[in-house]
Design a protein around this motif. Sequence first.
Motif, PDB file in Angstrom:
ATOM      1  N   ASP A  40       0.829  -1.212   0.000  1.00 49.46           N
ATOM      2  CA  ASP A  40       0.000   0.000   0.000  1.00 49.46           C
ATOM      3  C   ASP A  40       0.860   1.257   0.000  1.00 49.46           C
ATOM      4  O   ASP A  40       0.638   2.180  -0.781  1.00 49.46           O
ATOM      5  CB  ASP A  40      -0.913   0.029   1.241  1.00 49.46           C
ATOM      6  N   PHE A  41       1.837   1.280   0.895  1.00 50.41           N
ATOM      7  CA  PHE A  41       2.644   2.486   1.057  1.00 50.41           C
ATOM      8  C   PHE A  41       3.483   2.759  -0.190  1.00 50.41           C
ATOM      9  O   PHE A  41       3.547   3.889  -0.685  1.00 50.41           O
ATOM     10  CB  PHE A  41       3.539   2.354   2.295  1.00 50.41           C
ATOM     11  N   SER A  42       4.144   1.722  -0.718  1.00 52.16           N
ATOM     12  CA  SER A  42       5.025   1.946  -1.870  1.00 52.16           C
ATOM     13  C   SER A  42       4.228   2.381  -3.107  1.00 52.16           C
ATOM     14  O   SER A  42       4.674   3.219  -3.885  1.00 52.16           O
ATOM     15  CB  SER A  42       5.853   0.685  -2.173  1.00 52.16           C
ATOM     16  N   ARG A  43       3.015   1.854  -3.265  1.00 47.73           N
ATOM     17  CA  ARG A  43       2.177   2.262  -4.408  1.00 47.73           C
ATOM     18  C   ARG A  43       1.825   3.739  -4.331  1.00 47.73           C
ATOM     19  O   ARG A  43       1.803   4.440  -5.334  1.00 47.73           O
ATOM     20  CB  ARG A  43       0.882   1.447  -4.428  1.00 47.73           C
ATOM     21  N   GLN A  44       1.541   4.192  -3.118  1.00 50.07           N
ATOM     22  CA  GLN A  44       1.142   5.592  -2.953  1.00 50.07           C
ATOM     23  C   GLN A  44       2.310   6.549  -3.063  1.00 50.07           C
ATOM     24  O   GLN A  44       2.198   7.617  -3.666  1.00 50.07           O
ATOM     25  CB  GLN A  44       0.483   5.787  -1.580  1.00 50.07           C
ATOM     26  N   VAL A  45       3.430   6.185  -2.444  1.00 44.62           N
ATOM     27  CA  VAL A  45       4.539   7.139  -2.321  1.00 44.62           C
ATOM     28  C   VAL A  45       5.552   7.000  -3.454  1.00 44.62           C
ATOM     29  O   VAL A  45       6.175   7.980  -3.861  1.00 44.62           O
ATOM     30  CB  VAL A  45       5.206   6.994  -0.930  1.00 44.62           C
ATOM     31  N   PHE A  46       5.732   5.794  -3.961  1.00 44.91           N
ATOM     32  CA  PHE A  46       6.683   5.572  -5.062  1.00 44.91           C
ATOM     33  C   PHE A  46       5.971   4.845  -6.208  1.00 44.91           C
ATOM     34  O   PHE A  46       6.272   3.684  -6.502  1.00 44.91           O
ATOM     35  CB  PHE A  46       7.877   4.734  -4.591  1.00 44.91           C
ATOM     36  N   PRO A  47       5.031   5.531  -6.867  1.00 47.51           N
ATOM     37  CA  PRO A  47       4.237   4.845  -7.903  1.00 47.51           C
ATOM     38  C   PRO A  47       5.092   4.314  -9.062  1.00 47.51           C
ATOM     39  O   PRO A  47       4.667   3.379  -9.750  1.00 47.51           O
ATOM     40  CB  PRO A  47       3.261   5.928  -8.380  1.00 47.51           C
ATOM     41  N   ASP A  48       6.296   4.860  -9.253  1.00 42.86           N
ATOM     42  CA  ASP A  48       7.168   4.347 -10.322  1.00 42.86           C
ATOM     43  C   ASP A  48       7.969   3.117  -9.890  1.00 42.86           C
ATOM     44  O   ASP A  48       8.611   2.486 -10.729  1.00 42.86           O
ATOM     45  CB  ASP A  48       8.169   5.427 -10.761  1.00 42.86           C
TER      46      ASP A  48
END
Length: 305
Positions: A40-48
């Motif tokens: 969840d967190f990585s998708r939101q904060v580092f979408p690339d």
Amino acid sequence: MNLPATPQSWANRLTKILSLHQAAHGLPRFPVDVAALAQDFSRQVFPDAPITMVGGLNLSKGVEGMLMPRPGGSGEWGIIYNETIRSVGRRNFTLAHELGHYLLHRRAHPGGLECTNRNMADWDEARNKIEGEANTFASYLLMPLDDFRAQIKGRVIDIDVMTELSDRYAVSLTAAILKWMTITDKRAMIVVGKEGFIDWAWSSEPLLKSGVFYRARQSVLELPAGSLAAQEVDGDSGRHGHQHPAGVWAGSEPVREMTVFSPGNEMSISLLLYPDRAPSRWELAELEEEPTLDTFDKFMSGNAG
Ligand SMILES: [Zn+2]
């Protein structure tokens, strides 16, 4: 958004997010669901560069986990534990450790990282910077300091308390003990034994300051013959512990040892508790320089001559 730069500040950032999220959804705060958090967190904060794979793989023996870029250059990442390891606590700690590598080290290590079981006990950032940082991150994420302190407040620390904490946070007993060792003012040591030898050992700061430690990584040391660990006592006796006289374990003081064994006894974890007050230099000199018969004879003959 300013991104944190240290392992602790990353863990604190995620701790705040988790506390809000779990409360808002009426979910239990512990243990931390690292798999859900990482994705969840990585998708939101580092979408690339999102983490899109979390899980177990059959990794070679001695490898605990991996941070791995998805082949093909999509920018996606995976965090992996070794599925041959059955311990839920170790798997959970490994995932948190790999999440720490992802947050702190993926740019410097675009090919990913592979971590051994030794790395999971590498807490000395001076010796192994990135492994130490990943462990610090995992420890603070899974066992936030405020909650950890609240759990142990006013309690006498023993293996049962540590086991209870390892259940609460879904970490290994070793990870819970190491966490306690980094914050305690007690003089304590953890000794991990393997096949009759000291695999590694760690002294709390107050014990280290009084000069009591093992250099197990630099030299081969047998478990002391008089220790519970070496005697492979039964589970109840090990947990209950034993007060040893001076001379069994490192240092010149009596030591309380509590030990647990892995199934099959191939590994032992000993928690050693030393007296709160370190002996003074004067007392140490007395303890260590008790004249042997030999020096006594020399002294007498010297006097006579
Ligand atoms: Zn690592």
